[in-house]
Write an enzyme that holds these catalytic residues in place. Structure first.
Site, mmCIF file in Angstrom:
data_model
loop_
_atom_site.group_PDB
_atom_site.id
_atom_site.type_symbol
_atom_site.label_atom_id
_atom_site.label_comp_id
_atom_site.label_asym_id
_atom_site.label_seq_id
_atom_site.Cartn_x
_atom_site.Cartn_y
_atom_site.Cartn_z
ATOM 1 N N CYS A 80 39.710 85.588 5.099
ATOM 2 C CA CYS A 80 38.404 85.160 5.614
ATOM 3 C C CYS A 80 37.804 86.335 6.392
ATOM 4 C CB CYS A 80 38.573 83.949 6.541
ATOM 5 S SG CYS A 80 37.024 83.498 7.344
ATOM 6 N N CYS A 116 34.081 81.946 4.202
ATOM 7 C CA CYS A 116 34.853 82.341 3.023
ATOM 8 C C CYS A 116 35.058 81.187 2.037
ATOM 9 C CB CYS A 116 36.205 82.906 3.433
ATOM 10 S SG CYS A 116 37.319 81.665 4.106
ATOM 11 N N CYS A 143 35.175 76.446 5.042
ATOM 12 C CA CYS A 143 34.726 77.508 5.947
ATOM 13 C C CYS A 143 33.376 78.057 5.472
ATOM 14 C CB CYS A 143 35.774 78.615 5.968
ATOM 15 S SG CYS A 143 35.229 80.086 6.827
ATOM 16 N N TYR A 146 33.418 75.964 56.417
ATOM 17 C CA TYR A 146 32.216 76.629 56.934
ATOM 18 C C TYR A 146 31.565 75.933 58.116
ATOM 19 C CZ TYR A 146 30.491 73.421 53.324
ATOM 20 O OH TYR A 146 30.278 72.334 52.534
ATOM 21 N N ASP A 178 28.963 76.136 45.405
ATOM 22 C CA ASP A 178 28.572 75.049 44.521
ATOM 23 C C ASP A 178 29.813 74.246 44.121
ATOM 24 O OD1 ASP A 178 26.996 73.437 43.075
ATOM 25 O OD2 ASP A 178 26.582 74.854 41.459
HETATM 26 S S1 IVH Z 1 26.750 73.572 56.232
HETATM 27 C C1 IVH Z 1 25.260 70.289 58.827
HETATM 28 N N1 IVH Z 1 27.465 75.641 54.801
HETATM 29 O O1 IVH Z 1 25.637 72.312 50.640
HETATM 30 C C2 IVH Z 1 25.444 71.359 57.883
HETATM 31 N N2 IVH Z 1 27.017 73.600 53.675
HETATM 32 O O2 IVH Z 1 23.339 69.693 51.325
HETATM 33 C C3 IVH Z 1 26.549 71.095 56.988
HETATM 34 N N3 IVH Z 1 27.382 73.709 51.253
HETATM 35 O O3 IVH Z 1 26.768 69.221 50.493
HETATM 36 C C4 IVH Z 1 26.610 71.919 55.808
HETATM 37 N N4 IVH Z 1 28.021 75.800 51.167
HETATM 38 O O4 IVH Z 1 28.572 70.755 51.115
HETATM 39 C C5 IVH Z 1 27.105 74.344 54.783
HETATM 40 N N5 IVH Z 1 28.157 77.554 53.648
HETATM 41 C C6 IVH Z 1 27.800 76.254 53.652
HETATM 42 C C7 IVH Z 1 27.745 75.508 52.464
HETATM 43 C C8 IVH Z 1 27.333 74.184 52.513
HETATM 44 C C9 IVH Z 1 27.800 74.715 50.459
HETATM 45 C C10 IVH Z 1 27.003 72.379 50.733
HETATM 46 C C11 IVH Z 1 27.374 71.238 51.587
HETATM 47 C C12 IVH Z 1 26.285 70.206 51.326
HETATM 48 C C13 IVH Z 1 25.244 70.973 50.630
HETATM 49 C C14 IVH Z 1 23.912 70.892 51.351
#
Ligand code: IVH
Length: 686
Positions: A444, A425, A422, A240, A132
């Protein structure tokens, strides 16, 4: 011949430059190597001091020869001159998004479709966390990191190259020489939860607005015009997805990730290959259970068809691939109402506004209160009693109010105002930036209770049985007016407290007596000096060796220590200048508290784990890293952050990373959580 070599030895300017140039190359390689060991492998091989010396030497040489500064130099991680605005860059490949699925039935339908379209039942999926943070494109040419951009609208993003260079987990130069000439990848930039909390604390202490969640903190930090600010923020990155590369493509997604890791790039450690869709569902379940124990935020898992040729065959829709999807976790954001705004008083006297909420379930936990940090934050969010708000929970964080939801035509209460005195106290309050403090100190009860709880906590004096409820009774009944009174308590007094009988009061008195022999760093930590947590307490203990030396030190002496800046040294000096603090410390010592410089120098009977050293990696389910550390330290062990030949045990929890590999390589004994607990149990009563 001989003449020539004699000539060569003469230090002409060009000779010196050549020698310096060679040294610069060596330094860059060494620093890169140690950065990788430290930030990616989590296994440093040299001390911070040695590293600093190498870095200093590099900076000096680059200052001498500015024309030799290259884009891959580790010095480029510290930031570049501010920009007017972030430039726009077209992506080499469109940055797609993922279809989000919430229900297992939808996942089964996805699997059915994939099988139908590929005409086979034998599909392997790679599954990994859905981080995230914010998505970035990363480009390497000839192994050199040359460009990075935010996702933007998917076709064109913002150029954040210089900001990304400041992220230590991102190699500026790929390792080994078997990398492709050109590599375009996708990854996620995010902030670990502990770093996010620390950053928010720093921001609010300075009077700046806190970030609502780690994602906003990561986005705000990466999209800075001044990369020095980004450099000061603890961002990390995980790669990733390969979007494009020259040379032979790996045949599966799994192999892609393995290859990236070989080149020194950080990839998801929590990944798995699943032969069936049931295994995918199981990974989702398990990961969701681990979610609150992970050091970073994830909001689901990503499921990808493993074979790259099958990915190509399945193709894509307009904005998302047909071979991957996000299987999300239930949201941690819910809407509720502020029933009241209360004020809590912390152990350092800070008055914190707290929203009392109509109870609501957020991600499986019922939330009925949320911190509003300080008066500025309340004003910025413009929240008042009666307002409808969206609350969210990030990991193990105290829930926060993300935003107010305006309701048309609603008659609203008056804006919230901090009190002048406060609420506990009645002492007057003082203001410091956005913060309001009670001036009552130990007079306090709220501050006194907080101070005692902190003093007795596991990482400080570790007084078993002195919990919140007991502390409240001791203070409310006037039995404890400062920390030293703890050591004046007797059984007769304890027996009068609610919930205390012969045995429980004897046990508490024993625990108090046991705490009298205390290592210096724990005692320091227990005093509750502002800005002095476990780490700084250890630094001080190591540096000074005795409490007297610390109490005698001045501002300059504190600031001469690398980890200590002006704020911490201010806080230390003013704490020890205060007569009442000196008096309590004196009384504690007179009542038998013996502050030990180091456990081993006291010639005590050896503890069960004396001489043993532990390394923790990954998350434990039944206790936090701090608790585990405190436990084994209490039993005489030392805890280190890196695995070496002298490590006795590596305790590997969920998502154990490179330390586990290192332990295997060195043949160090590895314990899982169960094994760790057995070891603790075998060491006798804790
Ligand atoms: S793959 C074509 N793998 O999730 C596939 N996305 O809309 C490309 N995200 O904004 C994404 N972890 O940034 C992929 N392990 C992961 C991910 C990941 C987070 C995000 C990505 C995208 C959103 C999906």
């Amino acid at each position: 011949m001989r003449q020539d070599s004699l000539f060569d030895d003469v230090p002409t300017p060009s000779n010196i430059r050549r020698i310096d140039e060679d040294r610069l190359t060596t330094l860059k390689n060494q620093i890169r190597h140690h950065d990788h060991l430290y930030y990616v492998k989590d296994h440093p091989e040299i001390s911070d001091g040695e590293y600093d010396r190498l870095f200093r030497e590099l900076l000096d040489l680059e200052q001498k020869y500015p024309d030799l500064i290259t884009a891959d130099s580790p010095s480029q991680r510290v930031g570049a001159p501010p920009l007017g605005e972030l430039g726009k860059v077209p992506h080499e490949r469109p940055m797609l998004s993922l279809d989000s699925l919430m229900e297992p039935e939808e996942v089964l339908a996805f699997d059915q479709r994939v099988k139908r379209e590929l005409g086979t039942d034998q599909i392997t999926y790679t599954v990994e966390p859905k981080f995230d943070g914010l998505s970035v494109e990363l480009v390497y040419d000839q192994g050199l990191f040359v460009r990075g951009a935010t996702r933007g609208d998917g076709a064109v993003g913002e150029d954040v190259t210089i900001n990304l260079r400041t992220i230590r987990t991102l190699p500026l130069q790929l390792q080994t020489d078997r990398y492709p000439d050109h590599l375009v990848m996708r990854g996620e930039v995010y902030m670990r939860l502990s770093d996010f909390h620390a950053l928010n604390r720093r921001m609010t202490e300075r009077g700046d607005d806190a970030f609502a969640n780690p994602r906003n903190a990561a986005a705000g930090s990466l999209r800075q015009l001044d990369s020095h600010i980004t450099a000061s923020r603890p961002l990390v990155v995980t790669c990733y997805e390969v979007m494009a590369m020259t040379g032979p493509l790996p045949s599966t997604h799994w192999d892609e990730l393995e290859r990236l890791a070989e080149w020194g790039l950080p990839v998801p450690t929590l990944r798995r290959q699943c032969e069936t869709i049931d295994q995918v569902l199981a990974f989702h379940r398990e990961t969701q259970e681990q979610r609150d124990h992970l050091p970073y935020e994830i909001d689901g898992i990503v499921v990808k068809v493993n074979r790259v040729d099958w990915q190509t065959q399945l193709g894509m829709k307009s904005r998302s691939p047909r071979w991957a999807m996000a299987f999300k976790f239930p949201p941690r954001k819910e809407i509720t109402e502020i029933q009241d705004i209360a004020i809590s008083v912390g152990r350092t006297g800070t008055l914190t506004p707290l929203a009392l909420l109509k109870p609501v379930e957020v991600g499986g936990v019922t939330i009925s209160r949320a911190t509003l940090h300080n008066a500025d934050e309340v004003a910025r969010k413009d929240v008042r009693v009666g307002d409808t708000v969206r609350v969210e929970r990030a990991g193990d964080v105290i829930p926060a109010i993300a935003e107010r939801i305006p309701i048309p035509d609603q008659i609203r209460h008056e804006p919230f105002q901090m009190p002048d005195c406060c609420p506990i106290c009645g002492s007057a309050v003082a203001r410091e930036g956005a913060y309001v403090y009670c001036t009552g100190q130990a007079a306090c009860p709220a501050q006194l209770k907080g101070a005692i709880e902190h003093f007795a906590s596991k990482t400080a004096l570790n007084i078993d049985g002195l919990g919140k409820k007991t502390v409240a009774q001791l203070v409310d009944q006037g039995l404890v007016k400062d920390l030293s009174d703890l050591y004046r308590l007797n059984q007769e007094q304890l027996l009068k407290l609610e919930g205390f009988a012969e045995r429980s009061s004897a046990l508490l008195l024993e625990a108090i007596a046991r705490s009298k022999a205390v290592p210096l760093e724990r005692f320091l930590m227990g005093l509750g000096i502002r800005q002095v947590g476990q780490h700084i307490a250890k630094v001080l203990a190591r540096e000074f060796g005795s409490l007297d030396a610390i109490m005698a030190a001045d501002h300059d002496r504190f600031q001469a220590i690398r980890e200590i800046g002006p704020e911490i040294s201010d806080s230390l000096v003013s704490y020890f200048q205060e007569q009442s603090n000196r008096r309590v410390i004196d009384q504690l010592q007179q009542l038998g508290v013996s502050i030990m410089a180091s456990r081993s120098s006291q010639g005590q009977t050896p503890l069960p784990f004396s001489g043993k050293s532990f390394v923790f990696t990954g998350g434990l389910v039944s206790l936090s890293r701090d608790e585990a550390t405190a436990l084994v330290e209490r039993l005489g062990a030392t805890v280190s952050s890196s695995v070496g030949k002298k490590t006795t045990y590596v305790v590997a929890g969920s998502e154990a990373g490179s330390k586990l590999d290192q332990a295997r390589k060195l043949g160090v004994q590895i314990l899982d959580e169960e094994g760790f607990k057995n070891l603790l149990n075998a060491s006798g009563p804790l």
